[in-house]
Design a protein around this motif. Structure first.
Motif, short mmCIF file in Angstrom:
data_model
loop_
_atom_site.label_atom_id
_atom_site.label_comp_id
_atom_site.label_asym_id
_atom_site.label_seq_id
_atom_site.Cartn_x
_atom_site.Cartn_y
_atom_site.Cartn_z
N SER A 56 8.22 20.61 6.25
CA SER A 56 6.94 19.97 6.56
C SER A 56 5.83 20.98 6.86
CB SER A 56 7.11 19.01 7.74
OG SER A 56 7.48 19.72 8.90
N GLY A 57 6.13 22.29 6.73
CA GLY A 57 5.10 23.31 6.93
C GLY A 57 5.01 23.84 8.35
N GLN A 58 5.92 23.47 9.21
CA GLN A 58 5.90 23.95 10.59
C GLN A 58 6.77 25.20 10.75
OE1 GLN A 58 5.60 21.16 13.83
NE2 GLN A 58 6.22 19.55 12.41
N HIS B 252 0.58 25.14 7.88
CA HIS B 252 0.82 25.00 6.44
C HIS B 252 0.85 23.53 6.02
CE1 HIS B 252 1.54 29.26 6.20
NE2 HIS B 252 2.32 29.15 7.25
N SER B 253 0.34 23.28 4.82
CA SER B 253 0.33 21.92 4.27
C SER B 253 1.51 21.65 3.34
CB SER B 253 -0.98 21.67 3.53
OG SER B 253 -1.12 22.60 2.47
N GLU B 254 2.29 22.70 3.04
CA GLU B 254 3.47 22.56 2.19
C GLU B 254 4.63 23.31 2.85
OE1 GLU B 254 3.06 22.99 -2.04
OE2 GLU B 254 0.90 22.62 -1.94
N VAL C 211 7.48 25.79 4.25
CA VAL C 211 7.60 27.21 4.55
C VAL C 211 8.89 27.69 3.88
CG1 VAL C 211 7.97 28.91 6.38
CG2 VAL C 211 6.32 27.05 6.70
N SER D 116 4.37 30.29 2.75
CA SER D 116 4.41 28.87 2.41
C SER D 116 4.11 28.60 0.95
CB SER D 116 3.40 28.12 3.28
OG SER D 116 3.28 26.77 2.88
N ASP E 194 2.05 26.55 0.09
CA ASP E 194 0.62 26.24 0.01
C ASP E 194 -0.23 27.47 -0.30
OD1 ASP E 194 0.46 27.64 2.41
OD2 ASP E 194 -0.16 25.93 3.61
N HIS F 290 2.34 29.82 -5.12
CA HIS F 290 3.23 29.71 -3.97
C HIS F 290 3.61 31.09 -3.43
CE1 HIS F 290 3.59 25.65 -5.32
NE2 HIS F 290 4.31 25.95 -6.38
#
Length: 196
Positions: A122-124, A143-145, A147, A163, A165, A189
């Protein structure tokens, strides 16, 4: 059912034996498989994950020698094994606070501290100082995409996350309340981050 190999790591076993070991994580099996790297004999698998591992790492010394711990991330869990004390039972089981699936893991054992970092689908990004328990000492969502890679610098002060993103975030773990810096400029990416 076996799947693609998602990570490999060389490490040392019990200090008395000191044999070089090879660990491998497959996306089709939850246990992490182990071999004696010299004899190629398969050793007991490591258990503790409930879902197949997406990432595998071992903490290295400043000289690049494996110190342990061995870490694998799968599902929302990161499992840490200390192979000096047990060849099969996990020493610690960490869980992402929001239940997100972990896709990357890094470990450091510099100066006696054990820091584990993980990046999620989830980008965390999460970091745990094992001296302080199982609650993350740092969390951020820059991050929006997903990691795909996390890397701790040799001092354990900075944590980088790469990431899908097209960005890299860098967090100062000593000042975890500060907002991470986000590096942009990649045209596609970013799948790997390393400190040099």
């Amino acid at each position: 059912k076996a799947g693609a190999v998602r990570g490999v790591a060389f490490l040392r076993g019990n200090a008395e034996v000191g044999q070089p070991l090879l660990a491998a994580a497959s996306d089709g099996q939850a246990p992490v498989r182990m071999w004696d790297a010299e004899t190629e004999a398969e050793l007991p698998s490591l258990h503790g994950l409930t879902e197949p591992a997406a990432a595998l790492t071992v903490a290295l010394s400043a000289e690049g020698l494996p110190l342990g711990p061995l870490c694998a991330a799968g599902g929302s869990n990161c499992v840490v094994w200390d192979l000096r004390t047990s060849l099969t039972s996990p020493a610690v089981k960490l869980t992402s606070p929001d239940g997100s699936k972990l896709a990357a893991v890094a470990a450091s054992a510099a100066g006696g501290a054990q820091v584990i970092a993980a990046g999620s689908q989830s980008g965390q990004v999460f970091a745990w100082d094992l001296r302080r328990g199982n609650t993350p000492c740092a969390c951020w969502a820059s991050h929006s995409e997903p990691v795909r890679s996390v890397a701790l610098d040799p001092t354990q002060r900075y944590l980088a996350a790469a990431s899908m993103d097209s960005t890299i975030s860098i967090c100062d773990l000593w000042l975890a309340s500060d907002k991470p810096k986000v590096l942009q400029g990649h045209s596609s990416h970013v799948v790997c981050a390393l400190w040099h």
